[in-house]
Design a protein around this motif. Structure first.
Motif, PDB file in Angstrom:
ATOM      1  N   GLU A 164       0.834  -1.208   0.000  1.00  0.00           N
ATOM      2  CA  GLU A 164       0.000   0.000   0.000  1.00  0.00           C
ATOM      3  C   GLU A 164       0.869   1.259   0.000  1.00  0.00           C
ATOM      4  OE1 GLU A 164      -3.318   0.374  -0.299  1.00  0.00           O
ATOM      5  OE2 GLU A 164      -3.600  -1.796  -0.431  1.00  0.00           O
ATOM      6  N   MET A 165       1.964   1.245   0.760  1.00  0.00           N
ATOM      7  CA  MET A 165       2.867   2.398   0.800  1.00  0.00           C
ATOM      8  C   MET A 165       3.493   2.657  -0.570  1.00  0.00           C
ATOM      9  SD  MET A 165       4.761   1.878   4.512  1.00  0.00           S
ATOM     10  CE  MET A 165       6.292   2.340   3.792  1.00  0.00           C
ATOM     11  N   CYS A 166       3.688   1.597  -1.332  1.00  0.00           N
ATOM     12  CA  CYS A 166       4.266   1.715  -2.679  1.00  0.00           C
ATOM     13  C   CYS A 166       3.182   1.925  -3.732  1.00  0.00           C
ATOM     14  CB  CYS A 166       5.084   0.465  -3.007  1.00  0.00           C
ATOM     15  SG  CYS A 166       6.552   0.275  -1.999  1.00  0.00           S
ATOM     16  N   GLU A 167       2.006   2.320  -3.274  1.00  0.00           N
ATOM     17  CA  GLU A 167       0.872   2.595  -4.159  1.00  0.00           C
ATOM     18  C   GLU A 167       0.550   1.407  -5.057  1.00  0.00           C
ATOM     19  OE1 GLU A 167       1.843   6.299  -6.037  1.00  0.00           O
ATOM     20  OE2 GLU A 167       1.530   7.401  -4.170  1.00  0.00           O
ATOM     21  N   ARG A 168       0.621   0.214  -4.472  1.00  0.00           N
ATOM     22  CA  ARG A 168       0.264  -1.045  -5.122  1.00  0.00           C
ATOM     23  C   ARG A 168       1.144  -1.354  -6.339  1.00  0.00           C
ATOM     24  NH1 ARG A 168      -4.322  -2.679  -2.614  1.00  0.00           N
ATOM     25  NH2 ARG A 168      -5.108  -4.032  -4.227  1.00  0.00           N
ATOM     26  N   ASN A 169       2.377  -0.901  -6.282  1.00  0.00           N
ATOM     27  CA  ASN A 169       3.355  -1.175  -7.335  1.00  0.00           C
ATOM     28  C   ASN A 169       4.140  -2.421  -6.917  1.00  0.00           C
ATOM     29  OD1 ASN A 169       5.893  -1.236  -8.734  1.00  0.00           O
ATOM     30  ND2 ASN A 169       5.558   0.894  -9.332  1.00  0.00           N
ATOM     31  N   VAL A 170       3.916  -3.521  -7.641  1.00  0.00           N
ATOM     32  CA  VAL A 170       4.520  -4.803  -7.272  1.00  0.00           C
ATOM     33  C   VAL A 170       6.044  -4.748  -7.355  1.00  0.00           C
ATOM     34  CG1 VAL A 170       4.680  -7.258  -7.866  1.00  0.00           C
ATOM     35  CG2 VAL A 170       2.463  -6.108  -7.917  1.00  0.00           C
ATOM     36  N   SER A 171       6.573  -4.180  -8.409  1.00  0.00           N
ATOM     37  CA  SER A 171       8.031  -4.147  -8.579  1.00  0.00           C
ATOM     38  C   SER A 171       8.708  -3.357  -7.461  1.00  0.00           C
ATOM     39  CB  SER A 171       8.397  -3.545  -9.939  1.00  0.00           C
ATOM     40  OG  SER A 171       7.900  -4.361 -10.972  1.00  0.00           O
ATOM     41  N   GLU A 172       8.155  -2.196  -7.141  1.00  0.00           N
ATOM     42  CA  GLU A 172       8.732  -1.374  -6.075  1.00  0.00           C
ATOM     43  C   GLU A 172       8.607  -2.065  -4.716  1.00  0.00           C
ATOM     44  OE1 GLU A 172      10.597   1.741  -4.038  1.00  0.00           O
ATOM     45  OE2 GLU A 172      10.624   1.142  -6.139  1.00  0.00           O
ATOM     46  N   THR A 173       7.464  -2.704  -4.480  1.00  0.00           N
ATOM     47  CA  THR A 173       7.266  -3.423  -3.220  1.00  0.00           C
ATOM     48  C   THR A 173       8.272  -4.560  -3.093  1.00  0.00           C
ATOM     49  OG1 THR A 173       4.907  -2.893  -3.292  1.00  0.00           O
ATOM     50  CG2 THR A 173       5.584  -4.661  -1.801  1.00  0.00           C
ATOM     51  N   ALA A 174       8.452  -5.317  -4.168  1.00  0.00           N
ATOM     52  CA  ALA A 174       9.408  -6.432  -4.152  1.00  0.00           C
ATOM     53  C   ALA A 174      10.820  -5.920  -3.877  1.00  0.00           C
ATOM     54  CB  ALA A 174       9.353  -7.187  -5.476  1.00  0.00           C
ATOM     55  N   ARG A 175      11.176  -4.804  -4.488  1.00  0.00           N
ATOM     56  CA  ARG A 175      12.504  -4.227  -4.262  1.00  0.00           C
ATOM     57  C   ARG A 175      12.684  -3.842  -2.797  1.00  0.00           C
ATOM     58  NH1 ARG A 175      14.917   0.250  -3.486  1.00  0.00           N
ATOM     59  NH2 ARG A 175      13.137   1.618  -3.711  1.00  0.00           N
ATOM     60  N   ARG A 176      11.688  -3.178  -2.227  1.00  0.00           N
ATOM     61  CA  ARG A 176      11.793  -2.738  -0.831  1.00  0.00           C
ATOM     62  C   ARG A 176      11.807  -3.905   0.154  1.00  0.00           C
ATOM     63  NH1 ARG A 176       8.605   2.904   0.176  1.00  0.00           N
ATOM     64  NH2 ARG A 176       9.404   3.986  -1.641  1.00  0.00           N
ATOM     65  N   LEU A 177      11.111  -4.971  -0.200  1.00  0.00           N
ATOM     66  CA  LEU A 177      11.073  -6.139   0.681  1.00  0.00           C
ATOM     67  C   LEU A 177      12.213  -7.113   0.405  1.00  0.00           C
ATOM     68  CD1 LEU A 177       7.228  -6.838   0.680  1.00  0.00           C
ATOM     69  CD2 LEU A 177       8.595  -5.910   2.568  1.00  0.00           C
ATOM     70  N   ASN A 178      13.004  -6.780  -0.602  1.00  0.00           N
ATOM     71  CA  ASN A 178      14.140  -7.616  -0.975  1.00  0.00           C
ATOM     72  C   ASN A 178      13.685  -9.048  -1.296  1.00  0.00           C
ATOM     73  OD1 ASN A 178      16.835  -7.985  -1.559  1.00  0.00           O
ATOM     74  ND2 ASN A 178      17.354  -8.617   0.533  1.00  0.00           N
ATOM     75  N   MET A 179      12.667  -9.130  -2.151  1.00  0.00           N
ATOM     76  CA  MET A 179      12.189 -10.442  -2.587  1.00  0.00           C
ATOM     77  C   MET A 179      11.926 -10.408  -4.084  1.00  0.00           C
ATOM     78  SD  MET A 179       8.154 -10.790  -1.371  1.00  0.00           S
ATOM     79  CE  MET A 179       8.578 -11.197   0.268  1.00  0.00           C
ATOM     80  N   HIS A 180      11.866 -11.570  -4.666  1.00  0.00           N
ATOM     81  CA  HIS A 180      11.621 -11.666  -6.100  1.00  0.00           C
ATOM     82  C   HIS A 180      10.191 -11.226  -6.399  1.00  0.00           C
ATOM     83  CE1 HIS A 180      11.286 -13.338 -10.142  1.00  0.00           C
ATOM     84  NE2 HIS A 180      12.623 -13.328 -10.155  1.00  0.00           N
ATOM     85  N   ARG A 181      10.016 -10.537  -7.515  1.00  0.00           N
ATOM     86  CA  ARG A 181       8.706 -10.012  -7.893  1.00  0.00           C
ATOM     87  C   ARG A 181       7.663 -11.125  -8.023  1.00  0.00           C
ATOM     88  NH1 ARG A 181       6.412  -9.560 -12.593  1.00  0.00           N
ATOM     89  NH2 ARG A 181       8.307 -10.009 -13.734  1.00  0.00           N
ATOM     90  N   ARG A 182       8.046 -12.248  -8.609  1.00  0.00           N
ATOM     91  CA  ARG A 182       7.084 -13.351  -8.782  1.00  0.00           C
ATOM     92  C   ARG A 182       6.668 -13.947  -7.441  1.00  0.00           C
ATOM     93  NH1 ARG A 182       9.717 -16.361 -13.895  1.00  0.00           N
ATOM     94  NH2 ARG A 182       9.116 -14.820 -15.458  1.00  0.00           N
ATOM     95  N   THR A 183       7.601 -14.021  -6.524  1.00  0.00           N
ATOM     96  CA  THR A 183       7.266 -14.515  -5.184  1.00  0.00           C
ATOM     97  C   THR A 183       6.243 -13.590  -4.542  1.00  0.00           C
ATOM     98  OG1 THR A 183       9.483 -15.438  -4.949  1.00  0.00           O
ATOM     99  CG2 THR A 183       8.219 -15.106  -2.915  1.00  0.00           C
ATOM    100  N   LEU A 184       6.480 -12.300  -4.669  1.00  0.00           N
ATOM    101  CA  LEU A 184       5.545 -11.322  -4.120  1.00  0.00           C
ATOM    102  C   LEU A 184       4.178 -11.451  -4.787  1.00  0.00           C
ATOM    103  CD1 LEU A 184       4.844  -8.916  -2.338  1.00  0.00           C
ATOM    104  CD2 LEU A 184       5.768  -7.427  -4.128  1.00  0.00           C
ATOM    105  N   GLN A 185       4.151 -11.615  -6.088  1.00  0.00           N
ATOM    106  CA  GLN A 185       2.877 -11.757  -6.792  1.00  0.00           C
ATOM    107  C   GLN A 185       2.103 -12.978  -6.298  1.00  0.00           C
ATOM    108  OE1 GLN A 185       4.525 -11.559 -10.797  1.00  0.00           O
ATOM    109  NE2 GLN A 185       3.368  -9.666 -11.168  1.00  0.00           N
ATOM    110  N   ARG A 186       2.802 -14.071  -6.043  1.00  0.00           N
ATOM    111  CA  ARG A 186       2.130 -15.271  -5.518  1.00  0.00           C
ATOM    112  C   ARG A 186       1.545 -14.996  -4.134  1.00  0.00           C
ATOM    113  NH1 ARG A 186       6.331 -18.044  -8.215  1.00  0.00           N
ATOM    114  NH2 ARG A 186       7.643 -18.011  -6.366  1.00  0.00           N
ATOM    115  N   ILE A 187       2.298 -14.292  -3.306  1.00  0.00           N
ATOM    116  CA  ILE A 187       1.814 -13.967  -1.954  1.00  0.00           C
ATOM    117  C   ILE A 187       0.591 -13.059  -2.033  1.00  0.00           C
ATOM    118  CG2 ILE A 187       2.378 -12.719   0.181  1.00  0.00           C
ATOM    119  CD1 ILE A 187       5.298 -13.721  -0.251  1.00  0.00           C
ATOM    120  N   LEU A 188       0.654 -12.059  -2.902  1.00  0.00           N
ATOM    121  CA  LEU A 188      -0.456 -11.113  -3.025  1.00  0.00           C
ATOM    122  C   LEU A 188      -1.717 -11.759  -3.595  1.00  0.00           C
ATOM    123  CD1 LEU A 188       1.468  -7.978  -4.336  1.00  0.00           C
ATOM    124  CD2 LEU A 188       0.534  -8.331  -2.041  1.00  0.00           C
TER     125      LEU A 188
END
Length: 194
Positions: A164-188
């Motif tokens: 939410e802080m990254c305005e629902r931007n998956v790539s930026e969220t993944a970068r800030r959480l230090n995780m792979h974008r696809r992993t984040l997408q699966r979690i979301l």
């Protein structure tokens, strides 16, 4: 064994006194069955209930007759319940509002409270829980939950907050959480763990 003191259940006869003189209640939810069931239950507890099934309808009702109490679903078919909260707060600053949602996360709860909601309840919430939240006095302590969040749920909440802080931007969220974008997408894509 320590006995936990629980507050006496709220009875329908006593509810009217706790609500106050202005018994107006606006319920905004796009789940028609839940909306009607909750409306009947809250009427039985002494409220003068109005219902709305969309953001547009909720805002229109808030503008014509701002309620003293409101129960608003966060995710509605035509937008966010936060817009209804803002509309109500713009017309009446003493409205006691509760946000309901089946998609709870800390970030949206914080936003709802910043906009003026008193509490944030996860669906399915029953009428007694909603009533207790609506009549809670300022500064009154809420009992801690009997079943606190699991570690998986806390992790999910943190990810949602950053998302939410990254305005629902998956790539930026993944970068800030230090995780792979696809992993984040699966979690979301998954529902919140219990």
């Amino acid at each position: 064994m320590i006995e936990k003191s629980t507050p006496a259940p709220i009875t329908h006869a006593a509810d009217a006194d706790l609500i106050g003189p202005d018994k107006s209640l606006l319920i905004v939810d796009d789940d028609t069955a839940f909306l009607r069931r909750l409306a009947r239950a809250m009427e039985a507890r002494g409220f003068a209930v109005e219902i709305a099934e969309s953001v547009a309808e909720g805002i229109a009702k808030a503008k014509t007759r701002p309620p003293k109490h409101a129960v608003i679903d966060l995710r509605l078919g035509d937008g966010s319940g936060l817009d209804v909260i803002e509309a109500i707060r713009g017309r009446r600053d003493d409205t006691r509002m509760i946000v309901l949602t089946g998609y709870g996360n800390i970030a949206t709860a914080v936003n709802a409270v910043k906009l003026g909601a008193l509490d944030y309840l996860a669906k399915p919430a029953d009428a007694d829980d909603i009533l207790a939240a609506l009549i809670q006095r300022p500064g009154e302590r809420v009992e801690p939950p009997e079943n606190p969040m699991s570690a998986d749920r806390v992790r999910w909440e943190h990810i949602q907050r950053v998302y939410e802080m990254c305005e629902r931007n998956v790539s930026e969220t993944a970068r800030r959480l230090n995780m792979h974008r696809r992993t984040l997408q699966r979690i979301l894509a998954k529902r919140a763990p219990k």
